[in-house]
Design a protein around this motif. Structure first.
Motif, mmCIF file in Angstrom:
data_model
loop_
_atom_site.group_PDB
_atom_site.id
_atom_site.type_symbol
_atom_site.label_atom_id
_atom_site.label_comp_id
_atom_site.label_asym_id
_atom_site.label_seq_id
_atom_site.Cartn_x
_atom_site.Cartn_y
_atom_site.Cartn_z
ATOM 1 N N THR A 212 19.424 -67.870 57.275
ATOM 2 C CA THR A 212 20.050 -67.361 56.049
ATOM 3 C C THR A 212 19.169 -67.561 54.819
ATOM 4 O OG1 THR A 212 21.237 -69.444 55.667
ATOM 5 C CG2 THR A 212 22.366 -67.737 56.958
ATOM 6 N N HIS A 213 18.389 -68.658 54.794
ATOM 7 C CA HIS A 213 17.551 -68.947 53.630
ATOM 8 C C HIS A 213 16.312 -69.729 54.053
ATOM 9 C CE1 HIS A 213 21.633 -68.523 51.897
ATOM 10 N NE2 HIS A 213 21.006 -68.053 50.831
ATOM 11 N N VAL A 214 15.331 -69.723 53.173
ATOM 12 C CA VAL A 214 14.196 -70.629 53.266
ATOM 13 C C VAL A 214 14.134 -71.386 51.947
ATOM 14 C CG1 VAL A 214 11.698 -70.860 53.488
ATOM 15 C CG2 VAL A 214 12.915 -69.126 54.830
ATOM 16 N N GLU A 215 14.081 -72.715 52.028
ATOM 17 C CA GLU A 215 14.047 -73.538 50.819
ATOM 18 C C GLU A 215 12.663 -74.141 50.643
ATOM 19 O OE1 GLU A 215 16.194 -77.485 48.914
ATOM 20 O OE2 GLU A 215 17.296 -76.251 50.374
ATOM 21 N N LEU A 216 12.117 -73.973 49.454
ATOM 22 C CA LEU A 216 10.835 -74.583 49.108
ATOM 23 C C LEU A 216 11.080 -75.793 48.230
ATOM 24 C CD1 LEU A 216 8.650 -71.468 48.207
ATOM 25 C CD2 LEU A 216 8.768 -72.684 50.380
ATOM 26 N N PRO A 217 10.380 -76.911 48.492
ATOM 27 C CA PRO A 217 10.488 -78.075 47.600
ATOM 28 C C PRO A 217 9.787 -77.772 46.278
ATOM 29 C CG PRO A 217 8.777 -78.437 49.224
ATOM 30 C CD PRO A 217 9.428 -77.121 49.586
ATOM 31 N N PRO A 218 9.865 -78.674 45.311
ATOM 32 C CA PRO A 218 9.112 -78.453 44.066
ATOM 33 C C PRO A 218 7.639 -78.213 44.373
ATOM 34 C CG PRO A 218 10.609 -80.303 43.820
ATOM 35 C CD PRO A 218 10.665 -79.917 45.264
ATOM 36 N N PRO A 219 6.977 -77.398 43.568
ATOM 37 C CA PRO A 219 5.576 -77.061 43.867
ATOM 38 C C PRO A 219 4.694 -78.306 43.885
ATOM 39 C CG PRO A 219 6.192 -76.340 41.664
ATOM 40 C CD PRO A 219 7.449 -76.733 42.350
ATOM 41 N N PRO A 220 3.795 -78.403 44.856
ATOM 42 C CA PRO A 220 2.921 -79.571 44.939
ATOM 43 C C PRO A 220 1.848 -79.518 43.854
ATOM 44 C CG PRO A 220 2.330 -77.958 46.608
ATOM 45 C CD PRO A 220 3.562 -77.438 45.941
ATOM 46 N N PRO A 221 1.270 -80.678 43.520
ATOM 47 C CA PRO A 221 0.213 -80.693 42.503
ATOM 48 C C PRO A 221 -1.088 -80.132 43.057
ATOM 49 C CG PRO A 221 0.481 -82.874 43.442
ATOM 50 C CD PRO A 221 1.576 -82.029 44.032
ATOM 51 N N GLY A 222 -1.942 -79.668 42.157
ATOM 52 C CA GLY A 222 -3.274 -79.238 42.562
ATOM 53 C C GLY A 222 -3.436 -77.737 42.632
ATOM 54 N N ARG A 223 -4.617 -77.352 43.056
ATOM 55 C CA ARG A 223 -4.943 -75.933 43.221
ATOM 56 C C ARG A 223 -4.387 -75.409 44.542
ATOM 57 N NH1 ARG A 223 -11.191 -74.848 41.295
ATOM 58 N NH2 ARG A 223 -10.926 -75.455 39.104
ATOM 59 N N GLN A 224 -4.096 -74.105 44.547
ATOM 60 C CA GLN A 224 -3.579 -73.459 45.750
ATOM 61 C C GLN A 224 -4.477 -72.278 46.122
ATOM 62 O OE1 GLN A 224 0.629 -72.527 45.579
ATOM 63 N NE2 GLN A 224 1.066 -74.323 44.311
ATOM 64 N N LEU A 225 -4.589 -72.034 47.419
ATOM 65 C CA LEU A 225 -5.492 -70.983 47.898
ATOM 66 C C LEU A 225 -4.998 -70.452 49.229
ATOM 67 C CD1 LEU A 225 -9.354 -71.056 48.223
ATOM 68 C CD2 LEU A 225 -7.981 -71.166 50.300
ATOM 69 N N TYR A 226 -5.147 -69.143 49.431
ATOM 70 C CA TYR A 226 -4.976 -68.558 50.765
ATOM 71 C C TYR A 226 -6.197 -67.699 51.055
ATOM 72 C CZ TYR A 226 -2.992 -66.478 54.938
ATOM 73 O OH TYR A 226 -2.765 -66.107 56.240
ATOM 74 N N ARG A 227 -6.942 -68.083 52.077
ATOM 75 C CA ARG A 227 -8.158 -67.361 52.460
ATOM 76 C C ARG A 227 -7.948 -66.794 53.860
ATOM 77 N NH1 ARG A 227 -13.736 -67.887 50.863
ATOM 78 N NH2 ARG A 227 -13.091 -69.577 49.478
ATOM 79 N N LYS A 228 -8.147 -65.499 53.997
ATOM 80 C CA LYS A 228 -7.918 -64.811 55.275
ATOM 81 C C LYS A 228 -9.182 -64.080 55.702
ATOM 82 C CE LYS A 228 -4.811 -61.430 57.467
ATOM 83 N NZ LYS A 228 -3.594 -60.602 57.286
ATOM 84 N N VAL A 229 -9.669 -64.405 56.893
ATOM 85 C CA VAL A 229 -10.835 -63.736 57.461
ATOM 86 C C VAL A 229 -10.327 -62.775 58.528
ATOM 87 C CG1 VAL A 229 -13.037 -64.021 58.637
ATOM 88 C CG2 VAL A 229 -12.222 -65.793 57.060
ATOM 89 N N ARG A 230 -10.683 -61.501 58.398
ATOM 90 C CA ARG A 230 -10.160 -60.473 59.307
ATOM 91 C C ARG A 230 -11.193 -59.387 59.504
ATOM 92 N NH1 ARG A 230 -5.495 -58.309 55.072
ATOM 93 N NH2 ARG A 230 -6.622 -58.863 53.198
ATOM 94 N N ASP A 231 -10.906 -58.473 60.391
ATOM 95 C CA ASP A 231 -11.876 -57.436 60.742
ATOM 96 C C ASP A 231 -12.021 -56.365 59.666
ATOM 97 O OD1 ASP A 231 -12.834 -58.339 63.231
ATOM 98 O OD2 ASP A 231 -11.015 -57.662 64.218
ATOM 99 N N ARG A 232 -10.977 -56.126 58.892
ATOM 100 C CA ARG A 232 -11.060 -55.147 57.812
ATOM 101 C C ARG A 232 -10.220 -55.641 56.643
ATOM 102 N NH1 ARG A 232 -8.043 -52.848 62.027
ATOM 103 N NH2 ARG A 232 -5.861 -52.477 61.517
ATOM 104 N N ALA A 233 -10.356 -54.988 55.521
ATOM 105 C CA ALA A 233 -9.812 -55.532 54.273
ATOM 106 C C ALA A 233 -8.299 -55.481 54.179
ATOM 107 C CB ALA A 233 -10.414 -54.795 53.074
ATOM 108 N N SER A 234 -7.623 -54.635 54.957
ATOM 109 C CA SER A 234 -6.171 -54.567 54.894
ATOM 110 C C SER A 234 -5.612 -54.177 56.249
ATOM 111 C CB SER A 234 -5.714 -53.548 53.841
ATOM 112 O OG SER A 234 -6.079 -52.250 54.223
ATOM 113 N N TYR A 235 -4.315 -54.452 56.404
ATOM 114 C CA TYR A 235 -3.590 -54.082 57.621
ATOM 115 C C TYR A 235 -4.285 -54.605 58.876
ATOM 116 C CZ TYR A 235 -0.162 -51.420 60.257
ATOM 117 O OH TYR A 235 0.878 -51.069 61.092
ATOM 118 N N ALA A 236 -4.651 -55.880 58.831
ATOM 119 C CA ALA A 236 -5.296 -56.525 59.974
ATOM 120 C C ALA A 236 -4.823 -57.970 60.044
ATOM 121 C CB ALA A 236 -6.809 -56.473 59.850
ATOM 122 N N PHE A 237 -4.657 -58.471 61.254
ATOM 123 C CA PHE A 237 -4.224 -59.844 61.450
ATOM 124 C C PHE A 237 -5.411 -60.790 61.304
ATOM 125 C CE2 PHE A 237 -1.193 -57.178 63.722
ATOM 126 C CZ PHE A 237 -0.021 -57.590 63.117
ATOM 127 N N ALA A 238 -5.103 -62.038 60.997
ATOM 128 C CA ALA A 238 -6.159 -63.015 60.722
ATOM 129 C C ALA A 238 -6.901 -63.399 61.986
ATOM 130 C CB ALA A 238 -5.558 -64.251 60.074
#
Length: 324
Positions: A212-238
């Motif tokens: 029914t829901h997803v609960e996130l705790p308060p945001p953690p301190p620090g920098r955040q990043l998501y880096r994805k390496v894939r075969d093409r720039a879009s519509y591709a799985f990691a």
């Protein structure tokens, strides 16, 4: 596609009453309908939950967010609170699929999407995930996109998601409604299952249990990043992805949360790797040590051997950026 009974739920309680043996919930259907067309999934009944009042994002008293299971991926990625406080989640969502699919795919459904293993999708091939006990054609086959961590003699499939990787780095909690009407809270760390001898059991959900829901705790301190390496720039799985949240105080790493996609049968996280970083000054030598610890048990299957050095380089590059 085989014929099925269609039921339209008017409330979460109504939805779980409909679901019994051979029934499936459907909302966006971006994964389920493809599987039904190929007769990988053959539900006798589809319970439509798309009109339930589970499409809102709300602030919690603790300072986190409560995300309805039917919030579309595009709306979640664009929400100002998510962009400002949970950048890693917004970036992960925008890295997934296409704009059209993100408009339709839901938060709950994204958590439950199934592997894209070639052999899972080919019904002429043996697959323990599709037909328990039939064998695993992927082992000894073409394995380029498949797992190097958490595998078993029964399955080497990878989890395909982006959003769940960020959710694991953020210590999300999944809120459900069970078939008997009870509610449950499941840490995302306990939600997914390793394949072992039962790769067809992918999560800890009980039959008829509805997210029914997803609960996130308060945001953690620090920098955040998501880096994805894939075969093409879009519509591709990691091939490899990293969701990271790292804080540095007085030149020393004070906290670190790291989750990985493309490596295992679930969004992967190893807290012992994070512990190696704490209390040390950032350096490539330290980052390489963490990568080696992460990959100590990694096992390639030939065509996916490249994932091991690729992961090491990707993690080092991610940590450089997070601690710069």
């Amino acid at each position: 596609m085989k014929s099925f009974v269609y039921e339209k739920a008017t409330s979460p309680q109504d939805a779980v009453r409909f679901v019994g043996n051979g029934a499936k919930f459907i909302a966006g259907g971006t994964n389920l309908l493809d599987l039904m067309k190929l007769q990988i999934e053959t539900p006798e009944t589809l319970v439509d939950i798309s009109r339930l009042n589970l499409d809102r994002i709300e602030d919690t008293d603790a300072g986190g967010l409560l995300i309805g299971a039917l919030v579309p991926n595009s709306d979640l990625a664009a929400d100002a609170r998510v962009r400002e406080r949970y950048e890693v989640l917004s970036r992960a969502l925008l890295a997934g699929a296409s704009g059209q699919l993100r408009n339709k795919a839901t938060t709950g459904g994204n958590l439950l999407q199934r592997t894209r293993c070639y052999y899972f999708y080919d019904t002429a091939m043996a697959c323990n995930k599709r037909v328990p006990g039939s064998g695993c054609s992927a082992i000894g086959g073409y394995t380029r996109i498949l797992a190097v961590l958490g595998t078993s003699a029964a399955c080497i499939a990878t989890h395909p998601g982006d959003m769940p990787v960020a959710m694991r780095a953020l210590d999300a909690t999944i809120v459900t409604l069970k078939a008997d009407g009870d509610r449950r809270r499941i840490s995302i760390h306990d939600f997914y299952r390793l394949p072992g001898d039962t790769p067809h059991i992918e999560t800890g959900l009980e039959p008829g249990e509805l997210i029914t829901h997803v609960e996130l705790p308060p945001p953690p301190p620090g920098r955040q990043l998501y880096r994805k390496v894939r075969d093409r720039a879009s519509y591709a799985f990691a091939l490899v992805s990293v969701a990271g949240v790292v804080s540095v105080e007085n030149g020393i790493i004070a906290s670190a949360c790291l989750a990985f996609g493309g490596l295992g049968p679930m969004p992967w996280r190893d807290t012992s790797v994070e512990a190696l970083l704490l209390g040390h000054a950032p350096s490539d030598a330290l980052f390489a040590q963490a990568a080696d610890a992460l990959l100590a048990s990694a096992k390639g299957q030939g065509a996916n051997d490249f994932k091991i050095p690729l992961t090491k380089r990707t993690l080092i590059a991610s940590l450089r950026e997070l601690t710069a």
